[in-house]
Design a protein around this motif. Structure first.
Motif, short mmCIF file in Angstrom:
data_model
loop_
_atom_site.label_atom_id
_atom_site.label_comp_id
_atom_site.label_asym_id
_atom_site.label_seq_id
_atom_site.Cartn_x
_atom_site.Cartn_y
_atom_site.Cartn_z
N PRO A 110 0.83 -1.21 0.00
CA PRO A 110 0.00 0.00 0.00
C PRO A 110 0.86 1.26 0.00
CG PRO A 110 0.12 -0.90 2.21
CD PRO A 110 0.81 -1.89 1.32
N ARG A 111 0.32 2.29 -0.65
CA ARG A 111 1.00 3.57 -0.61
C ARG A 111 0.93 4.16 0.80
NH1 ARG A 111 4.46 5.46 -4.15
NH2 ARG A 111 3.03 4.89 -5.84
N VAL A 112 -0.22 3.94 1.47
CA VAL A 112 -0.45 4.45 2.82
C VAL A 112 -1.23 3.42 3.60
CG1 VAL A 112 -1.60 6.25 4.20
CG2 VAL A 112 -0.44 6.88 2.08
N VAL A 113 -0.95 3.31 4.89
CA VAL A 113 -1.76 2.53 5.82
C VAL A 113 -2.52 3.52 6.70
CG1 VAL A 113 -1.79 0.85 7.70
CG2 VAL A 113 -0.15 0.60 5.82
N ILE A 114 -3.83 3.41 6.73
CA ILE A 114 -4.65 4.27 7.58
C ILE A 114 -4.98 3.49 8.84
CG2 ILE A 114 -6.78 5.60 7.77
CD1 ILE A 114 -6.84 5.71 4.69
N GLY A 115 -4.40 3.92 9.97
CA GLY A 115 -4.62 3.20 11.21
C GLY A 115 -3.70 3.71 12.30
N ASP A 116 -3.64 2.95 13.37
CA ASP A 116 -2.83 3.34 14.51
C ASP A 116 -1.36 3.45 14.11
OD1 ASP A 116 -1.21 2.94 17.05
OD2 ASP A 116 -3.23 2.98 17.88
N ILE A 117 -0.71 4.47 14.61
CA ILE A 117 0.69 4.71 14.26
C ILE A 117 1.58 3.56 14.69
CG2 ILE A 117 1.33 5.92 16.39
CD1 ILE A 117 2.26 6.97 12.78
N ALA A 118 1.12 2.77 15.68
CA ALA A 118 1.90 1.62 16.14
C ALA A 118 2.04 0.55 15.06
CB ALA A 118 1.26 1.02 17.39
N LEU A 119 1.19 0.63 14.03
CA LEU A 119 1.26 -0.35 12.94
C LEU A 119 2.42 -0.07 11.99
CD1 LEU A 119 -2.53 -0.51 11.99
CD2 LEU A 119 -1.27 -2.08 13.46
N ALA A 120 3.03 1.08 12.13
CA ALA A 120 4.07 1.48 11.18
C ALA A 120 5.23 0.50 11.19
CB ALA A 120 4.57 2.88 11.52
N GLY A 121 5.54 0.01 10.02
CA GLY A 121 6.71 -0.84 9.85
C GLY A 121 7.71 -0.15 8.96
N PRO A 122 8.82 -0.81 8.67
CA PRO A 122 9.85 -0.20 7.82
C PRO A 122 9.29 0.21 6.47
CG PRO A 122 10.67 -2.21 8.87
CD PRO A 122 9.20 -2.15 9.15
#
Length: 505
Positions: A110-122
């Motif tokens: 995905p270009r962007v993940v919309i959700g909790d910032i804790a989901l952020a991966g590399p």
């Protein structure tokens, strides 16, 4: 490939909020319990503002955008924002741990993940729902036709994630669509295909959409009464929880506004369907069988079902259906086999997988692994999933049949039957039963009930009584994970204080 809606409605999917905001800006578009709501005007303003933010993050036509959000009115501001930019929403459960989200994102890119910032991966761009929505951020953004209008995420029966990309044009006039300008409730989680699709189709038709953050049986009845809901979309687990409410609770709410109840997603116990038919009327109870892949579908109305109890109807929407044996031979009427479908136009596949391979047969036929049989008049009767089948001493056992018998016993909230390994018989069924109070539950009485409803070889070898939720709000269970966990318990001897042995006479 998704086509424009202009042939039918003169608007693009991403322009739906703007279209209805121009017609009746202060009319409610979406309502939730406890007064949460959003008007068409606000939905249009917020979706345009969200689209401007997503565009600034690099989202372009053809991109995938993963949405990992809980149910809310604001959910729709993101989905329509994605469509405005010609991108495809990939909806996933916000409850998944970060490693599973990462596995899905590895497939979706995905270009962007919309959700909790804790989901952020590399390398992930994450848009947090906690960021305020500034409706003055940008003017209206004219929608671009998305190449694919949705991409559902499924763990499938293997537990390995896959993405099911819908290649069909968005169709707001499908068989299950509510009447234009009416009202609709789908209390399931929007990370499942049917609630996501049903609620957005309803909005495209200018309907009032009612939802809830988490399914609650009485709250569903309250909202139907409060908003005079006309079209209802449920799974059998929800229907079971509603029906088992005390009679005095059910009588508090008026349901005379209801015109259709569609149920889907899992086989329904015949006794439960009969209760709903007696309650609301046979002409209002409709069943739909199909898959997210939409290889084929069947439907049946309650009065038709009464003449063929247990059927999920005949083929609708074109195409063809057949039942095959393991050797590829076609089953005669009445013989259980694996269901295969041929789309109306095999050259225009209705879906494609990311992260999985289709199960095919010669001639373009495909299967999602369901088992069943067709009678002489073309009515389909489901058995179970191919991979859920339990082979006990050479005899086929379908977990859905045992679960239906368990769910009919008073006090049972849900059940799940899995196969455990057995040295002599190969596999035996193990039943996990969810109740409100495990200490007071009458397990021996339930076993007696099962003996009167099941053949002896279908009786569970062991029971497990639990109080925790076996299924989510859409009636889905992580069957493979539960099965593997119980098999590990048995291998390690940790099951002895949890399982109740069932004596087989």
């Amino acid at each position: 490939m998704s086509r424009t809606m202009s042939d039918r409605f003169g608007i693009e999917l991403g322009d739906v909020p703007d279209h209805y905001a121009a017609l009746h800006p202060q009319r409610m578009a979406v309502v939730y319990p406890d007064g949460e709501s959003i008007t068409w005007s606000d939905l249009a303003a917020r979706s345009n503002a969200r689209a401007a933010v997503l565009r600034s993050m690099g989202v372009r036509p053809g991109d995938m955008v993963t949405i990992a959000l809980p149910n809310s009115c604001d959910y729709y501001t993101y989905s329509f924002a994605v469509w405005k930019l010609g991108a495809t929403p990939n909806f996933v459960s916000h409850k998944l741990p970060p490693n599973e989200i990462a596995s899905i994102c590895a497939l979706a890119s995905p270009r962007v993940v919309i959700g909790d910032i804790a989901l952020a991966g590399p390398g992930m761009q994450v848009l947090s729902p906690d960021l305020p929505c500034d409706t003055a951020f940008g003017a209206r953004i004219a929608a671009v036709t998305p190449r694919y209008w949705k991409a559902a995420t499924s763990g499938g029966s293997t537990g390995v994630p896959k993405i099911i990309v819908d290649r069909r044009p968005f169709n707001p006039a499908s068989m299950t669509a509510p009447d234009p300008g009416s009202s609709f409730i789908a209390p399931g989680p929007l990370y499942h295909n049917a609630p996501f699709m049903g609620s957005h189709v309803a909005l495209a038709r200018g309907c009032l959409v009612a939802g809830m953050r988490r399914f609650d049986a009485e709250q569903t009845l309250r909202m139907i009464d409060q908003y005079a809901i006309e079209h209802v979309s449920l799974v059998p687990t929800m229907m079971h929880r509603i029906w088992t409410l005390p009679d005095e609770v059910k009588r508090r709410y008026r349901l005379d506004s209801v015109r259709k109840v569609w149920h889907y997603g899992a086989p329904i116990a015949p006794w439960l369907k009969e209760r709903w038919i007696d309650w609301l009327g046979a002409e209002k109870i409709w069943e739909f069988y199909g898959s997210t892949e939409y290889l084929g579908a069947t439907a049946i109305r309650g009065d038709e079902w009464l003449a063929r109890k247990g059927s999920v109807g005949r083929l609708v929407g074109g195409g063809a259906m057949k039942v095959l044996r393991p050797d590829g031979g076609e089953c005669p009427p009445g013989e259980v086999g694996e269901l295969y479908f041929l789309p109306p136009d095999p050259a225009q596949r209705p879906y494609h997988y990311v992260g999985a391979q289709s199960r095919t047969a010669e001639g373009g036929w495909e299967s999602v692994g369901d088992m069943g049989y067709v009678d002489g008049d073309g009515y389909l009767f489901l058995a179970d999933r191919r991979v859920d089948l339990i082979l006990r001493g050479g005899a086929n056992i379908y977990p859905a049949e045992i679960e239906a018998a368990i769910d009919a016993f008073p006090g049972v909230r849900a059940s799940l039957v899995v196969g455990l390994r057995h040295e002599d018989l190969g596999e035996v069924p193990h039943a996990i039963v969810e109740v409100a109070d495990a200490r007071s539950f009458a397990a021996p009485a339930m076993v007696a009930h099962l003996r009167s409803h099941l053949a002896p070889y279908k009786l569970p070898a062991t029971l497990e009584i639990v109080e925790t939720g076996l299924k989510d709000d859409a009636g889905k269970a992580r069957r493979v994970a539960v099965r593997d966990e119980r098999r590990a318990w048995v291998a390690e001897g940790r099951h002895l204080d949890r399982f109740i042995a069932v004596h087989h006479a």
